[in-house]
Design a protein around this motif. Structure first.
Motif, mmCIF file in Angstrom:
data_model
loop_
_atom_site.group_PDB
_atom_site.id
_atom_site.type_symbol
_atom_site.label_atom_id
_atom_site.label_comp_id
_atom_site.label_asym_id
_atom_site.label_seq_id
_atom_site.Cartn_x
_atom_site.Cartn_y
_atom_site.Cartn_z
ATOM 1 N N ARG A 145 -11.805 35.412 -15.528
ATOM 2 C CA ARG A 145 -11.350 34.044 -15.773
ATOM 3 C C ARG A 145 -9.869 33.900 -15.408
ATOM 4 N NH1 ARG A 145 -11.785 32.818 -21.712
ATOM 5 N NH2 ARG A 145 -13.975 33.363 -21.344
ATOM 6 N N MET A 146 -9.088 34.962 -15.585
ATOM 7 C CA MET A 146 -7.668 34.893 -15.260
ATOM 8 C C MET A 146 -7.433 34.948 -13.753
ATOM 9 S SD MET A 146 -4.507 37.305 -16.554
ATOM 10 C CE MET A 146 -4.490 36.546 -18.180
ATOM 11 N N VAL A 147 -8.276 35.687 -13.029
ATOM 12 C CA VAL A 147 -8.109 35.821 -11.577
ATOM 13 C C VAL A 147 -9.426 35.406 -10.906
ATOM 14 C CG1 VAL A 147 -7.229 37.317 -9.743
ATOM 15 C CG2 VAL A 147 -6.643 37.820 -12.102
ATOM 16 N N PRO A 148 -9.782 34.138 -10.972
ATOM 17 C CA PRO A 148 -11.087 33.708 -10.456
ATOM 18 C C PRO A 148 -11.169 33.660 -8.943
ATOM 19 C CG PRO A 148 -9.848 31.800 -11.211
ATOM 20 C CD PRO A 148 -9.038 33.009 -11.593
ATOM 21 N N GLY A 149 -10.032 33.647 -8.255
ATOM 22 C CA GLY A 149 -10.050 33.501 -6.807
ATOM 23 C C GLY A 149 -9.970 34.784 -6.020
ATOM 24 N N ALA A 150 -9.863 35.929 -6.700
ATOM 25 C CA ALA A 150 -9.694 37.196 -5.983
ATOM 26 C C ALA A 150 -10.845 37.454 -5.020
ATOM 27 C CB ALA A 150 -9.573 38.346 -6.981
ATOM 28 N N LEU A 151 -12.063 37.140 -5.457
ATOM 29 C CA LEU A 151 -13.215 37.432 -4.615
ATOM 30 C C LEU A 151 -13.290 36.529 -3.392
ATOM 31 C CD1 LEU A 151 -13.945 39.281 -6.944
ATOM 32 C CD2 LEU A 151 -16.330 38.571 -6.671
ATOM 33 N N ARG A 152 -12.659 35.355 -3.459
ATOM 34 C CA ARG A 152 -12.585 34.540 -2.251
ATOM 35 C C ARG A 152 -11.842 35.306 -1.155
ATOM 36 N NH1 ARG A 152 -8.742 29.293 -0.817
ATOM 37 N NH2 ARG A 152 -9.213 29.361 1.407
ATOM 38 N N LEU A 153 -10.718 35.913 -1.508
ATOM 39 C CA LEU A 153 -9.922 36.644 -0.524
ATOM 40 C C LEU A 153 -10.700 37.816 0.048
ATOM 41 C CD1 LEU A 153 -6.586 36.707 -2.558
ATOM 42 C CD2 LEU A 153 -7.144 35.191 -0.643
ATOM 43 N N THR A 154 -11.340 38.576 -0.827
ATOM 44 C CA THR A 154 -12.097 39.747 -0.379
ATOM 45 C C THR A 154 -13.290 39.338 0.462
ATOM 46 O OG1 THR A 154 -11.425 40.879 -2.410
ATOM 47 C CG2 THR A 154 -13.243 41.845 -1.183
ATOM 48 N N GLY A 155 -14.023 38.331 -0.013
ATOM 49 C CA GLY A 155 -15.223 37.895 0.684
ATOM 50 C C GLY A 155 -14.934 37.287 2.046
ATOM 51 N N GLU A 156 -13.934 36.426 2.119
ATOM 52 C CA GLU A 156 -13.611 35.808 3.406
ATOM 53 C C GLU A 156 -13.128 36.850 4.411
ATOM 54 O OE1 GLU A 156 -10.997 32.486 2.959
ATOM 55 O OE2 GLU A 156 -12.593 31.184 2.198
ATOM 56 N N ALA A 157 -12.405 37.852 3.938
ATOM 57 C CA ALA A 157 -11.979 38.924 4.834
ATOM 58 C C ALA A 157 -13.182 39.665 5.404
ATOM 59 C CB ALA A 157 -11.045 39.888 4.108
ATOM 60 N N ALA A 158 -14.190 39.931 4.557
ATOM 61 C CA ALA A 158 -15.391 40.617 5.035
ATOM 62 C C ALA A 158 -16.106 39.802 6.105
ATOM 63 C CB ALA A 158 -16.325 40.895 3.863
ATOM 64 N N LEU A 159 -16.207 38.501 5.894
ATOM 65 C CA LEU A 159 -16.855 37.652 6.891
ATOM 66 C C LEU A 159 -16.036 37.558 8.167
ATOM 67 C CD1 LEU A 159 -18.096 34.724 4.610
ATOM 68 C CD2 LEU A 159 -19.508 36.495 5.670
ATOM 69 N N ARG A 160 -14.733 37.505 8.041
ATOM 70 C CA ARG A 160 -13.869 37.346 9.217
ATOM 71 C C ARG A 160 -13.851 38.586 10.115
ATOM 72 N NH1 ARG A 160 -12.669 32.233 10.867
ATOM 73 N NH2 ARG A 160 -11.884 30.952 9.163
ATOM 74 N N VAL A 161 -14.212 39.750 9.577
ATOM 75 C CA VAL A 161 -14.325 40.932 10.443
ATOM 76 C C VAL A 161 -15.743 41.103 10.972
ATOM 77 C CG1 VAL A 161 -12.398 42.145 9.360
ATOM 78 C CG2 VAL A 161 -14.740 42.575 8.549
ATOM 79 N N GLY A 162 -16.620 40.158 10.668
ATOM 80 C CA GLY A 162 -17.919 40.153 11.305
ATOM 81 C C GLY A 162 -19.124 40.471 10.452
ATOM 82 N N ALA A 163 -18.973 40.658 9.142
ATOM 83 C CA ALA A 163 -20.139 40.878 8.291
ATOM 84 C C ALA A 163 -21.072 39.670 8.383
ATOM 85 C CB ALA A 163 -19.710 41.104 6.843
ATOM 86 N N GLY A 164 -22.371 39.923 8.291
ATOM 87 C CA GLY A 164 -23.339 38.850 8.458
ATOM 88 C C GLY A 164 -23.693 38.115 7.183
ATOM 89 N N LYS A 165 -23.733 38.831 6.058
ATOM 90 C CA LYS A 165 -24.112 38.215 4.777
ATOM 91 C C LYS A 165 -23.166 38.701 3.688
ATOM 92 C CE LYS A 165 -28.501 37.574 3.751
ATOM 93 N NZ LYS A 165 -29.946 37.814 3.506
ATOM 94 N N LEU A 166 -22.929 37.831 2.721
ATOM 95 C CA LEU A 166 -21.958 38.125 1.667
ATOM 96 C C LEU A 166 -22.494 37.658 0.325
ATOM 97 C CD1 LEU A 166 -19.031 38.881 0.710
ATOM 98 C CD2 LEU A 166 -18.394 36.515 1.289
ATOM 99 N N GLN A 167 -22.396 38.541 -0.672
ATOM 100 C CA GLN A 167 -22.699 38.193 -2.059
ATOM 101 C C GLN A 167 -21.442 38.409 -2.896
ATOM 102 O OE1 GLN A 167 -26.911 39.631 -3.358
ATOM 103 N NE2 GLN A 167 -26.162 41.193 -1.948
ATOM 104 N N LEU A 168 -21.102 37.424 -3.725
ATOM 105 C CA LEU A 168 -19.936 37.501 -4.596
ATOM 106 C C LEU A 168 -20.408 37.455 -6.040
ATOM 107 C CD1 LEU A 168 -17.613 34.957 -2.726
ATOM 108 C CD2 LEU A 168 -17.640 37.453 -2.500
#
Length: 293
Positions: free
Chosen positions: A40-63
């Motif tokens: 709850r204190m850091v709700p956006g951390a996974l946005r950064l991690t997930g978008e980075a994974a997609l931007r290097v070419g991963a096809g599917k992402l679960q958060l």
């Protein structure tokens, strides 16, 4: 830099290409990444991690994150599946073993740790992931979860060769029982010792970054500039490495490319935004421009 370390530069990058996906590629064959973390204190951390994974070419992402953040996160990253996990009164992830079983069975790479603020929670989820190993899954341990590994050494044995650790000096100090000054005084040796001990690739982050492999190989990256010393930067790096791993990139190559992309993106953003003050979320946009077409 130790004379034995190999510079992580454009020559190394050219000699160690990432997989190229041609005609007939599907989103599943491009790789599936699961990221577990947030609070709850850091709700956006996974946005950064997930978008980075997609931007290097991963096809599917679960958060997978706390329930209060899952829906907003899913709307913010509509390309991802959002998994709402039980949430404790402190805003950290609660008991979520059942909720994660399906997700863990449907991924090629797991990134664990970004945004978790309680070491007991990080330890619980690290144990959960380590107890359901699959030969075809690679695990990136980041942030607070790194220090928890010291008490789960036997659990981690089944991941030897498929484990990546991404500590900064403070997290490495917790894992090894040293202080930060000791780590800073000899980062290559310490990263190498931990790599051999755990059978892991160790990405030890600092103003310069050291990548140590279990076989004794060491890479050295000269750094992408002081602008990368900002909140969320490490979350982006962990996601880049996880995304590359999901595509079938070997752990050392994925770590090297992740560090290089992260650093070079910092340099590129600095030329337009200035050396200080750009945001971690600006980095992933540069990744596709730096990757081979």
């Amino acid at each position: 830099m130790n004379d034995a370390a190999t510079p992580l530069d454009s020559a190394w990058i050219a000699a160690h290409p990432v997989p190229v996906h041609g005609q007939g590629t599907t989103k599943n064959s491009r790789g599936r990444v699961l990221v577990i973390g947030g609070s709850r204190m850091v709700p956006g951390a996974l946005r950064l991690t997930g978008e980075a994974a997609l931007r290097v070419g991963a096809g599917k992402l679960q958060l997978a994150t706390v329930a209060s953040a899952a829906l907003p996160l899913g709307l913010l990253v509509p390309e991802a599946a959002s998994i709402a996990l039980p949430e404790g009164e402190d805003g950290e992830i609660g008991d979520a073993a059942d909720a994660l079983k399906k997700a863990l069975s449907a991924c090629d790479a797991v990134v664990l740790g970004p945004g978790i603020g309680d070491p007991d929670v990080a330890s619980r989820f690290l144990r959960l992931v380590l107890q359901v190993p699959r030969d075809d899954v690679v695990l990136v341990i980041d942030a607070m979860a790194i220090g928890c590994l010291k008490d789960l050494r036997s659990d981690a044995a089944s991941f030897r060769g498929t484990l990546i650790l991404t500590p900064h000096y403070g997290e490495m100090a917790i894992l090894t029982g040293m202080d930060e000054e000791q780590v800073a005084a000899d980062p290559e040796r310490i990263a190498g010792d931990v790599a051999r001990d755990f059978g892991a690739v160790v990405v030890l982050k600092g103003s310069d970054t050291v990548i140590a492999a279990p076989d004794g190989a060491v890479l050295h990256y000269g750094g992408g500039g002081t602008g990368l010393a900002t909140g969320g930067s490490g979350d982006v790096l962990a996601g880049a490495i996880g995304g590359l791993l999901s595509r079938g990139t070997p752990p050392v190559v994925a770590s090297g490319w992740g560090v290089w992309l992260h650093g070079q993106s910092g340099r590129r953003v600095a030329t337009t935004s200035g050396p200080i003050g750009f945001l971690a979320r600006e980095l992933p946009d540069e990744f596709p421009r730096l990757l081979p077409q």
